[in-house]
Design an enzyme around this catalytic site. Structure first.
Site, mmCIF file in Angstrom:
data_model
loop_
_atom_site.group_PDB
_atom_site.id
_atom_site.type_symbol
_atom_site.label_atom_id
_atom_site.label_comp_id
_atom_site.label_asym_id
_atom_site.label_seq_id
_atom_site.Cartn_x
_atom_site.Cartn_y
_atom_site.Cartn_z
ATOM 1 N N TYR A 53 -36.068 27.449 62.679
ATOM 2 C CA TYR A 53 -36.280 27.013 61.297
ATOM 3 C C TYR A 53 -35.029 27.270 60.462
ATOM 4 C CZ TYR A 53 -41.312 26.416 62.121
ATOM 5 O OH TYR A 53 -42.542 26.002 62.588
ATOM 6 N N LEU A 213 -52.341 18.787 56.456
ATOM 7 C CA LEU A 213 -52.443 17.665 55.505
ATOM 8 C C LEU A 213 -51.730 16.426 56.032
ATOM 9 C CD1 LEU A 213 -51.857 19.494 52.099
ATOM 10 C CD2 LEU A 213 -53.984 19.148 53.363
ATOM 11 N N GLY A 215 -48.620 15.839 56.831
ATOM 12 C CA GLY A 215 -47.394 15.541 56.096
ATOM 13 C C GLY A 215 -47.604 15.122 54.660
ATOM 14 N N LEU A 218 -53.038 13.640 53.465
ATOM 15 C CA LEU A 218 -54.387 14.081 53.102
ATOM 16 C C LEU A 218 -54.378 14.924 51.820
ATOM 17 C CD1 LEU A 218 -55.522 15.048 56.690
ATOM 18 C CD2 LEU A 218 -56.394 13.113 55.356
ATOM 19 N N GLY A 219 -53.262 14.899 51.111
ATOM 20 C CA GLY A 219 -53.128 15.732 49.921
ATOM 21 C C GLY A 219 -53.221 14.985 48.609
ATOM 22 N N GLY A 220 -53.940 13.858 48.603
ATOM 23 C CA GLY A 220 -54.042 13.066 47.374
ATOM 24 C C GLY A 220 -52.887 12.098 47.236
#
Length: 322
Positions: A53, A213, A215, A218-220
C-alpha cells in the site's frame, strides 16, 4: 462499538475493520493519524494494511504512516489488532514477492520495521501463490509464530479450494491454519457465496469483505452523478451495466430512510461467516458517517427485497446442479 470473535479464535475485533489503503496516496499522513485516533475513540480496534500500500514499489508508505502513529505511544499499538499482507513485489529481484519461505521471512521483518512493532497480529497472504506448496508456506509461518513475530495467519482472495487445501495441510502439521479470509464481497459481487463462504463456515474462518461498496457504486452513486461522470471510466462502465439495479436499490434505501452505503454495510453484517467489512475512509467525517451502519437492522422482509434486487447464490453445487 460491536465486537466479534475472529473466526474460531478467541480474538475479539470490531465489526468494522479500518482499511488503510488510502493512507498516503489519497490521505495525508496528518489526516491518516487523525482518522486512526478517531477510530480508537469510536471503538474500532481492527486495522488492515499491506506492504504494497502506497503503491511505490518497495517503499511501504502506508505501513510507515501507521508505524509513526504507533510510535506516538498512548496505547495506540496496544489497543490495535493490526493485520497486514504480503505477496506483491517489493523489489525487482526474483524473490522480492510471492509466498516463498525466503520472501515470507524477509517481508515479515520489513513490515515489522515499518510498523515499528515487535509482532503482527494477523499476517495475511494477499493472494494465492500457485508456485509455492502449502507445506512450505506453513513451515515459514510456523517459524514466525515460534519467534513471536506473528500471532495469526489469514488469507486474501483465496478460492474455496485454496482454503480447503491450506487448512488440510495445516491440520496435518498440527497448526491452527487460517483464521480469516479477505474476499471481494458485496451486494453486486456475491460469488463468494458459492464456495468461499461455505468453506469459511466449515473451517471456522472469519470472512473480512473488501470493497463492500463496490468502489462506491453502492454508496448512493446516482446522487453523486456529476462526480461519477468525471471519475474512473470503469466505475462509469459498471454504473451503466447495473443502472437498473442501482436505481431500484437507492429507491429502496429511500423507503428505509437510510443511506445506501449504510444499508450495504449492514447487509454484510447480516451475512454468515462475516466478521468485519473493511471500510476505507479518506476523512474523519467519512469515518464518523460510516458508523451508522452498525445501527441499521434489516428484517427478513428487507433482506428478501435486497436479494430480489441483487440475486445471490446458493452454495455449490446446488447453484448450478441438482
Amino acid at each position: 462499538m460491536e465486537y466479534a470473535q475472529l473466526g474460531r479464535t478467541g480474538l475479539k475485533v470490531s465489526r468494522l475493520c479500518l482499511g488503510t489503503m488510502n493512507f498516503g496516496p489519497q490521505t495525508t499522513e496528518e489526516d491518516s493519524h487523525a482518522i486512526m485516533d478517531r477510530a480508537h475513540e469510536l471503538g474500532l480496534n481492527f486495522f488492515d494494511t499491506a506492504d504494497v500500500y502506497g503503491w511505490q514499489k518497495g517503499e511501504g508508505i502506508t505501513e510507515n504512516i501507521i508505524g509513526r502513529w504507533f510510535a506516538k505511544g498512548g496505547g495506540r499499538r496496544e489497543r490495535t489488532v493490526i493485520a497486514t499482507k504480503l505477496y506483491g513485489d517489493m523489489g525487482d529481484w526474483p524473490n522480492d514477492g510471492r509466498l516463498s519461505a525466503l520472501n515470507i521471512r524477509r517481508a515479515a521483518d520489513a513490515s515489522l520495521r515499518r510498523l515499528q512493532t515487535d509482532h503482527i497480529d494477523v499476517y495475511q497472504a494477499h493472494h494465492i501463490d500457485r508456485n509455492t506448496p502449502f507445506e512450505e508456506f506453513w513451515e515459514a509461518m510456523e517459524v514466525l509464530r515460534q519467534q513471536g513475530k506473528i500471532l495469526y495467519v489469514g488469507s486474501s482472495n483465496f478460492a474455496g479450494w485454496h482454503i480447503a487445501k491450506a487448512q488440510e495441510t495445516a491440520r496435518r502439521r498440527n497448526f491452527l491454519g487460517l483464521v480469516s479470509e479477505q474476499s471481494p464481497y458485496n451486494l453486486l459481487v456475491r460469488a463468494p457465496e458459492l464456495e468461499v463462504i461455505p468453506a469459511c463456515e466449515d473451517y471456522g474462518i472469519g470472512l473480512i469483505p473488501w470493497s463492500p461498496l463496490f468502489g462506491g457504486l453502492l454508496g448512493g452513486v446516482l446522487r453523486k452523478l456529476d462526480r461519477v461522470r468525471s471519475a474512473a471510466s470503469d466505475l462509469v462502465t459498471e454504473l451503466e451495466r447495473n443502472r437498473e439495479k442501482i436505481e431500484r436499490y437507492e429507491a429502496f434505501c429511500d423507503e428505509l430512510g437510510e443511506q445506501p452505503s449504510h444499508v450495504a454495510l449492514a447487509w454484510l453484517l447480516h451475512r454468515p461467516a462475516v466478521t468485519a467489512p473493511i471500510i476505507g475512509p479518506r476523512t474523519v467525517e467519512q469515518l464518523d458517517g460510516t458508523i451508522r451502519a452498525l445501527e441499521v437492522k434489516l428484517d427478513d422482509k428487507a433482506l428478501a427485497r435486497l436479494d430480489e434486487i441483487f440475486p445471490g447464490h446458493r452454495p455449490a453445487p446446488e447453484d448450478y446442479a441438482w
